[in-house]
Each structure stands twice: as C-alpha cells, then as structure tokens.
Design a protein around this motif. Sequence first.
Motif, PDB file in Angstrom:
ATOM      1  N   GLY A 135      38.407  40.384  50.426  1.00 46.54           N
ATOM      2  CA  GLY A 135      39.476  40.699  49.491  1.00 46.54           C
ATOM      3  C   GLY A 135      39.011  41.086  48.103  1.00 46.54           C
ATOM      4  N   ALA A 136      37.722  41.329  47.950  1.00 40.63           N
ATOM      5  CA  ALA A 136      37.176  41.652  46.630  1.00 40.63           C
ATOM      6  C   ALA A 136      37.699  42.997  46.141  1.00 40.63           C
ATOM      7  CB  ALA A 136      35.655  41.674  46.685  1.00 40.63           C
ATOM      8  N   SER A 137      37.962  43.084  44.831  1.00 38.85           N
ATOM      9  CA  SER A 137      38.436  44.342  44.246  1.00 38.85           C
ATOM     10  C   SER A 137      37.276  45.318  44.095  1.00 38.85           C
ATOM     11  CB  SER A 137      39.065  44.078  42.884  1.00 38.85           C
ATOM     12  OG  SER A 137      38.097  43.595  41.967  1.00 38.85           O
ATOM     13  N   TRP A 138      37.618  46.582  43.791  1.00 38.81           N
ATOM     14  CA  TRP A 138      36.573  47.583  43.575  1.00 38.81           C
ATOM     15  C   TRP A 138      35.702  47.215  42.382  1.00 38.81           C
ATOM     16  CZ3 TRP A 138      35.068  50.887  47.005  1.00 38.81           C
ATOM     17  CH2 TRP A 138      35.957  51.353  47.978  1.00 38.81           C
TER      18      TRP A 138
ATOM     19  N   GLU B 119      34.979  44.159  41.372  1.00 39.52           N
ATOM     20  CA  GLU B 119      34.085  43.079  41.797  1.00 39.52           C
ATOM     21  C   GLU B 119      32.956  43.625  42.671  1.00 39.52           C
ATOM     22  OE1 GLU B 119      37.185  39.276  41.935  1.00 39.52           O
ATOM     23  OE2 GLU B 119      37.041  40.647  43.658  1.00 39.52           O
ATOM     24  N   ARG B 120      33.293  44.579  43.536  1.00 35.64           N
ATOM     25  CA  ARG B 120      32.259  45.185  44.370  1.00 35.64           C
ATOM     26  C   ARG B 120      31.265  45.976  43.518  1.00 35.64           C
ATOM     27  NH1 ARG B 120      33.361  45.221  49.867  1.00 35.64           N
ATOM     28  NH2 ARG B 120      35.440  44.461  50.418  1.00 35.64           N
TER      29      ARG B 120
END
Length: 281
Positions: free
Chosen positions: A34-37, A39-40
């Motif tokens: 569920g990581a956001s862009w 965070e990625r």
Amino acid sequence: MLALLGAVLAAIAYGAATVLQAIGVQRIAAAPAGASWLERGRAGWLYAVGLALDAGGFLASLAALQSLPLFLVESMLASSVGVTAVLAVVLLGVRLSRREVAVLVMVGIGLVLLAVSAHEGNARLVGTAGSWLLLGGAGLVTAVFIAGLLDADRGRSSLVLASASGLGFGLTGIVARVLDTSNPLWHTVFQPQLWALIVAGAVALVAYGFALDRGRTTSVAAITFATETVIPAAIGLAFLGDGVRSGFVIVAVLGFVATLGGCVALAGHAEVEPRRAEIEH
C-alpha cells in the motif's frame, strides 16, 4: 591524459550506476503493497543516484571521444562490467570465483595495452553527407529494435533487441567522436548527427531493457558489449582516422581481444543481485 581520465571516470560511473540501480529497484519492489509513489521514490532513491551517474558517465565519455580513438574508449566503457563486479564484492558481499578474478586481471591488462598503443587525435569530420548517413543509421537501429520487439519468439527477440541496443550504443559513440561542438549552440542543435545520437541512445536504452526482460542477462550483455565495441572500433579505424602508435599494432590487437573477451566473460555480472540485508538497509 585528461581524455583518458574521462574514459576511466565514465567506466567507473557506469559500473557504480549498475549496482546502485539494482539496489534501488529491489528496495522499491520490497516496499509495502500500500505504499504511495512518494514512499516508493524515497525507498528507491539510490536508483536516481544511479541515473545521475549514468548521465555523468555519458558526458565524460563524450569528452574522451573528442580526442581518443573509438577502440580505446568503447573498450573502457565495456569494462564497466568489471567495475560492477568489483563493487558488488565491496558493497554487496558477492563472492567472485578464481576464474572471475583472473578475468578481471585480464581486462585490466588489456586496458593498459590499449592505452599505451592508442594514438591520440581528433576524428576526421564526416561532412553533410556523412551527417545524414549517421541519422540514417539511427533509423536502421530503430528498425532493428521494432523487428525484435514484434518478434513472438522470446529467445530470438532478446537476441535481436540486444543487437539493436549494441548498435545504438555503438552509434552514439561514433557520433560523439565526429560531433563538431565548435559551432554556436543553435547551429549544433540542427546538426543531423546530434539527432542521430539522441535517437540511437534512446532506442539503445529501451532495447536493452526489453532484451533483459525476454532473455538471459549473460547472453544479452555479451551481445550488447561485443556489438557496441567491435563495430565502432572497425569504423573508427577504417573511416574516421583513428590510429595506433607506430609499432604497437600487435599490442593494440592483444589489448582489444583481452579486454573484449574479459568483458563478455564477466557479462553475467552486468546485473547484480543485492543481498536482502543491503536491500532492507
């Protein structure tokens, strides 16, 4: 010496970029589902550093090609796979076999032989007709790329795409060798060979990615290295005025064979697999 230093720095930059990009990609893949862009992106910031090193290496190679022959610079760039192997040992704890260590030594000796045998000098200008011919070459590289991309046979497709990548990278080296940057910037922008460099470089990068996705890393890297090194070297010696010091022809041949053979043998290290501990760090 400055041009030779540029070629060395380019090889180091490309080799280090491969390691950093491998770590970055693996960290992005290890991010929670569920990581956001954002965070990625933070997790894979080393990938961006690797891209910056690629750009720096490319500029350094352009500077080196202004005065050094293609057979020397392209061989040094191909040797970046050796830099990757060494950095994988230092940073990722990868172990090299005795055979691989021997191959690294062979590449180093080959590069020294090439460096002492190469004759420094500017390339022969290709003129207007040659500029358009180079742009046509970029079109040919694009056609080979499209043919490989549309091939339903994944094994054959990877070989064609690897060839397209090698041809594209080789063409960028040729263009960099003959590109006349003494003109005003607005004039340089309209030179056909500059657009040949842009098109060939972009196609080469994309083709290499597709080739790795469809085939074995070792085969893809070996074909790419061989194509981007041998063909420009032959063209440089035959048409662009690249030369070897008097009495050093045998030395140059031995150095070229040792370097290229070693790079092909080390092709399996073109893509490294970082340790889990390093990925999670």
